[in-house]
Design a protein around this motif. Sequence first.
Motif, mmCIF file in Angstrom:
data_model
loop_
_atom_site.group_PDB
_atom_site.id
_atom_site.type_symbol
_atom_site.label_atom_id
_atom_site.label_comp_id
_atom_site.label_asym_id
_atom_site.label_seq_id
_atom_site.Cartn_x
_atom_site.Cartn_y
_atom_site.Cartn_z
ATOM 1 N N SER A 1 0.986 -1.344 -0.305
ATOM 2 C CA SER A 1 -0.140 0.179 0.088
ATOM 3 C C SER A 1 0.803 1.432 -0.036
ATOM 4 N N THR A 2 1.720 1.066 0.351
ATOM 5 C CA THR A 2 2.774 2.214 0.489
ATOM 6 C C THR A 2 2.902 2.411 -0.924
ATOM 7 N N VAL A 3 4.127 1.497 -1.322
ATOM 8 C CA VAL A 3 4.020 1.992 -3.056
ATOM 9 C C VAL A 3 2.927 2.610 -3.636
ATOM 10 N N ARG A 4 1.800 1.600 -3.398
ATOM 11 C CA ARG A 4 0.733 2.267 -4.166
ATOM 12 C C ARG A 4 -0.068 3.970 -4.059
ATOM 13 N N ASP A 5 0.576 3.836 -2.885
ATOM 14 C CA ASP A 5 -0.016 5.572 -2.186
ATOM 15 C C ASP A 5 1.290 6.062 -3.422
ATOM 16 N N ILE A 6 2.297 6.072 -3.110
ATOM 17 C CA ILE A 6 3.072 7.051 -3.649
ATOM 18 C C ILE A 6 3.041 7.301 -5.536
ATOM 19 N N ASP A 7 2.640 6.051 -6.106
ATOM 20 C CA ASP A 7 2.346 5.778 -7.361
ATOM 21 C C ASP A 7 1.061 5.006 -7.409
ATOM 22 N N PRO A 8 -0.308 4.935 -7.833
ATOM 23 C CA PRO A 8 -1.148 4.086 -7.856
ATOM 24 C C PRO A 8 -0.902 3.033 -9.125
ATOM 25 N N GLN A 9 0.058 3.428 -9.758
ATOM 26 C CA GLN A 9 0.539 3.189 -10.907
ATOM 27 C C GLN A 9 1.511 1.934 -10.827
ATOM 28 N N ASN A 10 1.742 1.958 -9.131
ATOM 29 C CA ASN A 10 3.259 0.895 -9.670
ATOM 30 C C ASN A 10 2.707 0.231 -7.989
ATOM 31 N N ASP A 11 3.604 -0.731 -8.445
ATOM 32 C CA ASP A 11 2.841 -2.249 -7.799
ATOM 33 C C ASP A 11 4.189 -2.901 -7.137
ATOM 34 N N LEU A 12 4.168 -3.397 -5.703
ATOM 35 C CA LEU A 12 5.179 -4.300 -5.084
ATOM 36 C C LEU A 12 5.184 -5.453 -6.282
ATOM 37 N N THR A 13 7.326 -5.893 -6.329
ATOM 38 C CA THR A 13 7.698 -6.771 -6.773
ATOM 39 C C THR A 13 7.986 -7.344 -6.148
ATOM 40 N N PHE A 14 8.697 -7.478 -5.515
ATOM 41 C CA PHE A 14 9.272 -7.595 -4.457
ATOM 42 C C PHE A 14 10.140 -7.623 -3.012
ATOM 43 N N LEU A 15 10.027 -8.064 -1.814
ATOM 44 C CA LEU A 15 10.471 -7.302 -0.653
ATOM 45 C C LEU A 15 11.423 -7.666 -0.087
ATOM 46 N N ARG A 16 12.814 -7.428 -0.111
ATOM 47 C CA ARG A 16 14.396 -8.112 0.822
ATOM 48 C C ARG A 16 14.139 -7.477 1.912
ATOM 49 N N ILE A 17 14.404 -8.395 3.084
ATOM 50 C CA ILE A 17 15.302 -7.519 4.366
ATOM 51 C C ILE A 17 16.328 -8.142 4.752
ATOM 52 N N ARG A 18 17.102 -6.939 5.107
ATOM 53 C CA ARG A 18 18.438 -7.186 5.130
ATOM 54 C C ARG A 18 18.482 -7.451 6.629
ATOM 55 N N SER A 19 18.524 -8.531 7.894
ATOM 56 C CA SER A 19 19.099 -7.854 9.335
ATOM 57 C C SER A 19 20.459 -8.611 9.249
ATOM 58 N N LYS A 20 21.251 -8.214 10.814
ATOM 59 C CA LYS A 20 22.818 -8.749 10.770
ATOM 60 C C LYS A 20 22.822 -9.813 10.434
ATOM 61 N N LYS A 21 21.610 -11.019 11.064
ATOM 62 C CA LYS A 21 21.725 -12.525 10.762
ATOM 63 C C LYS A 21 21.590 -12.670 9.989
ATOM 64 N N HIS A 22 20.694 -12.452 8.346
ATOM 65 C CA HIS A 22 20.430 -13.534 8.269
ATOM 66 C C HIS A 22 19.380 -12.521 6.777
ATOM 67 N N GLU A 23 19.083 -12.973 5.607
ATOM 68 C CA GLU A 23 18.205 -11.922 5.010
ATOM 69 C C GLU A 23 16.498 -12.503 4.298
ATOM 70 N N ILE A 24 15.531 -12.029 4.289
ATOM 71 C CA ILE A 24 14.858 -12.306 4.615
ATOM 72 C C ILE A 24 13.861 -11.986 2.448
ATOM 73 N N MET A 25 13.351 -13.094 2.241
ATOM 74 C CA MET A 25 12.729 -12.342 0.676
ATOM 75 C C MET A 25 11.259 -13.113 0.961
ATOM 76 N N VAL A 26 10.685 -11.926 0.118
ATOM 77 C CA VAL A 26 8.967 -12.193 -0.276
ATOM 78 C C VAL A 26 8.531 -11.696 -1.277
ATOM 79 N N ALA A 27 8.170 -12.687 -2.131
ATOM 80 C CA ALA A 27 8.198 -12.725 -3.268
ATOM 81 C C ALA A 27 6.362 -12.481 -3.016
#
Lengths: 125, 891
Positions: A84-110
Motif C-alpha cells: 500500500s505504501t508503494v501504491r500510495d506514492i504512485d498508484p500505477q506502481n506495484d510491489l514486486t519483491f521485498l528483501r529485508i536484510r538483517s544482521k543475521k540473515h536476509e528475508i525475501m518475500v515475493a
Amino acid sequence: MNEWTNTGREPDPLPSSLAGPTAPGLGEPQAEVEETLKRIQSHKGVIGTMVVNAEGIPIRTTLDNSTTVQYAGLLHHLTMKAKSTVRDIDPQNDLTFLRIRSKKHEIMVAPDKEYLLIVIQNPCE
Amino acid sequence: MAPKQKKKSSRGKKSPKPVLAASEDMEPVNMESMGHPEIYPLVLTTKTQEIFSCQIDEDVTDEQPYKLINKEDIFEDLRNRAAVSDFHPVKKIVQEYPGNELLLVYDRDFKYGLNFYLIGTEEGKESYLNPPEVPEEQEEYKEHIPEDVYIYKLPVSKPWVSLGSEKEIEEESVTESTKQITYMISRKRSEFGAPIKFSDQNASSVKDAYIECTAYPDKNFTLKQLEKDVGMQVIPQIKDISTQTKWTYPKNATTQYYPREFSEEEKETLKQSKPLVDFLNNASISVEIALQQNEIMNTFIDDWKYLAEEEGTFGDKTDTHLKEYQSFTDLHSPTEKMITCVSWHPTIYGLIAVSVAVRLSFEDRVHFSGKLLLQPSLILFWSFSDPIHPQLMLESPDDIFCFKFCPSDPNIIAGGCINGQIVMWDITAHADRIENIKAGGGRSKRATLKPMFLLEPESNKEAMYIRHCAVSSIENGHKKVITDIHWLSDTFEINRMGSVFENRSGICCQLVTCSADCTICFWDIRPQKLLTPQTTEKKKEESIEIPFDVPSTFLHLDLSWKPLTKVRLSKGETSLDYCPTKISLNEDHLLCKTQDKMLAQSKTEKAEEMNPYHNLESGMANLLKPIDDFCTKFFVGTEEGEVIYTDWKMEKDPETGRLMSKKPVSHHTVHDGTVHTIQRSPFYNDIILTVGGWNVAIWKEGVMTGPLLQSCCAPKRYTSGHWSLTRPGVFYIGREDGYIDIWDLLEKTHEPAQSQNICITMITYIKPWIFSSKQQFIAIADYYGTLHILEIPWTLSRPSTNEMASVNHYFEREVKHLEYVEQRKKIREQEKKEMELEMAKKKVKIYQKSKEQMQAELKMDYESYLELEKTVLINLGLIKVTEKGSYMDVM
C-alpha cells in the motif's frame, strides 16, 4: 475460408489447460510445486522456505510450525503495508519483491495476488 | 489673656493694609522644612515683649505659652521701629494675614530655633488653640502636635474648568443611535393558546415570498478541462461505527488465540491448484535471482573496516617484547631460596604474593633439617610501591609449595606444605594495611624509598609476620609434599561419597589438594558435626596455646582437620600408583559467583561487618539431594609425564563394600618428564594445556584419542607454562635456561613465535594478570628466588577480532584431523588385514601351483634323462643308432 459463427457458448478449453495425465499418487502440478520448492531450498545458505496464502495462513513450509506461523503473520502484514505504501506514492506502481536484510540473515518475500513466497537465507560471510 | 476664642473665618478677607515701605524685601523663613509651613519663628527682645505684654514667664508661661496679638498693634510697632522691630521678618505674613489677631507662641524649648514663633495662618491658629481631641488626651502627644489651629473652611465651589475630560466621556458613552421603534401588537384574547395548525406552502407560488440570486455561467470564468489524470486504488471497505459504553467494573480482559492453519487435506488441494503453480513459477525466478546475488557477493560489507582488521594480525613486530617493570628479591633471608608459587592478589592492584622454599635437594634437606627448623618458611607479599621490603610475611610450619587466595574472600589463604599439611591464614586484621598501599603507591615516588604505611609509620621498619591460623592434621592428611591446591567453587559442595550438592552458604568452603603420595583429598573448612565424643578428649590433650594475635577463624580446624574424602589414583593391579603433580578442574568447579554477592554484602552489612568466614556453620550436605548430572571428572598430571582423566566420585566396591575410587577414564603418556602445568584455557572450557618434560601438548576434553597438538622436543626443558589471559591462541612457556617462549597458535604451531631471556636460571612459575585493558603484567619466578614483573606489550595482550573464531577453527580442524587419523588407522588396519589375507592366499596358491609344476618338471626331467641315457649308450656303442623313429618305437 473460415466461417465464424457465434455458437453462443464458451469456447472449448484448450488441451494444455486440462489436468495432465496424473501418475498414481503424485499429481503433476504438485510435483512441480515440490520441485520448485526443493530447488529453492537447496540454494546455499537457505534456512527456510514457506508459501503463505493471502490471509497469512501458511500452506507449505520447511520450518517448524510455531516459527512458520510467526513469520507468516508478521511478514504478511509487512507486505501489505509495503504494497500500500508503494501504491500510495504512485498508484500505477506495484510491489514486486521485498528483501529485508538483517544482521543475521536476509528475508525475501515475493508477493502475488493470492500467495506469498517467503525465503530466509543466511548470506555467506 | 484672652481665653481660647474661636475666630470665625467668616470674616472673610480684609483689604490688605497699606504696605509699609519695607527696606528689605525678605521672604520670611517658615518652618516648612519641619512640616509646619505656618510657623514662623521669631526672636522677640524684651522690649518687644514689654510692648506686647508677652514677657516670658510673666505673661507667657508654660500653661499659656501663646498670646493673641492684634494686627494693628504689630503694624504700629512696625511703623514705630521699622527695621528694628522684631516683627520685621514676618511683616509680609502679618500683612497678608486674613484675621485680626495673630497668634504668637512662646517657644520655650527652642523647638523651632528661636524663642517665639508666629503662626501665620488662621487654620494654624485654630488648630493650635483647639488641638484635635485625641492628642489632647494623651499628654505625650501634646508636645508633638502641630500647634497650629486649623480653621475649618467650607469648600467654596468654583466654576468648573473643562480640561477635556467630557469629550472622553462622550466618546465612551453608549447612546442609542437610532430611535427605538415601538410596536404594539394586539390580538384577541381568545386567540391566545388556541391550537395551532401549520401548513406547507411553496415559496415560489407566493409572490415575493423570497428573493433569490440565481447562478449563471459567466463566460469570463469558464475553464475547459482538457485532460484528467486520475489514479484509482481499491481499498477494502471500511465502516466506522462507534458507540458509547459504560465501564462499570474495571476488569482485565484477556484473549487467547491460536493461529489459523490449514488442515492437511486443504493443503494438498491447494497444492494442486493451478494458481499456486503459476505463482510459484513466477515468484521463484525472482527469488532465485536474489539468492544468487547473495551467494555471489555480500554487498553490505564495509571494506574499510575489514581492511583495518587484517593489518592488526600482521602488525609490526618491533614492540612484542615483554618489558621489564620491576623485580623483587628477598634480601633478608639467610639461605638461598627459590620461589615455588606465585599468586596475584585478586582485588588489590600491585600486590603479589610469593611462596619461597629453601633451595636444597632432598638429601641436603635431611642433612640440614635441624638448621632449617629454625628458619621460618614464608609467603611474602610484595607491592609495586616498595621493591625492598615485603608488605606482609605469612609464617608457616614448613616450606610452602603451592597456595591460593580464597576467591570469595581474599583475606583467606590456603597453602600446601612440603610435609603434607595444609596451612590456613586469615589476614582480615591486616587487610587495611595492605589496602593502603594502593593509595600510597603514587606518593612513594615523591618520597624516598620508604614503604608507605600512612596509618602506622612505626611499623614500616619491621615487617609484619603473621602466624598461620590453622594446620591440618598430620596423621590424617597427606603424607608427602602437597603439589597442588585449589579452592572449589562456591556453587556446589561435595560429601564423603563424592556426590555433588548445592552449596547454600555462598562462600568457597572446600579445597582439593593433590600430593605426591598418590592421593587427591577434598577438604572442608567448616566445622564437622561432632558424632563421637572422642574429640573432646583430644582437645584436653592438646594444650597448645594459640598466640593472642591469631584470629580464631579456623580454630576448630587446627591440628584436627581431616580431609573429607580421599581419592586414590591407582593403576589397577600393580601397587604403583599415579603420582599427581597438578590437577585441573572443570570451569564449573572453580567458577565463583560470590564476587557480586560479597560486594553487595559489604555494602549493606557494613554496620555489622559480618564475615561469613567467621561464622562458619557445618554443611548441609546431609539434608540436600545430590545433583545428578554434574561433571565430576577432571584432569591430573603425574610425575611420570602422564595425563589422566579421572572421576572423583567414589563407588562401592561390590566385593568388600568399601568406598573405592573409580578407575581413570583415560590416560596418555605424552611427556617425558613431570607434568608441572595442566591448565584450562580461559576462553574455551574444554581445551587444556599440559606442559612437561621437553614438550607441550594441548588437549580437548572429550577427545580421548590423543592430544590435539603435541609439540616436538625442545632443546631445553620446559619448566612452567600459562595461557595468556586475553589472547586465545597465545601461551607462555618458561624454560630451564631462563628463557620464556611465547607461542602463538595462529602464527606457528611447530615452534614458539618468540623467545625472550628473562633471567639466568630456571623459571619456576609464570603468572600473568590483567589490571586494566591497557596494563597487563606477567610475573615470572625463577629458581634463585627473584620475582620478575614484566609488562605485556600491546600486541601480545590485545586479541584481533577474529582471533577467537580462528583459534576455535584451528582446534576444530585438529579434532577433525585426529578423527581422520583414527579413521585412517582403522582403514590402515583393515588394509593391513586385507593384505595379510591376500598374502596368505597367495602363499596357498603358490603352493598348489608348484605341485603341478613340479610334476611337469619331473616329467621333463625324466624325459631329458632318458635322452641323456640314450645318447650316452650310443656314445658307448652299446646301442646302435637306428632310426630315431624305430628307436622311439622300441622305447
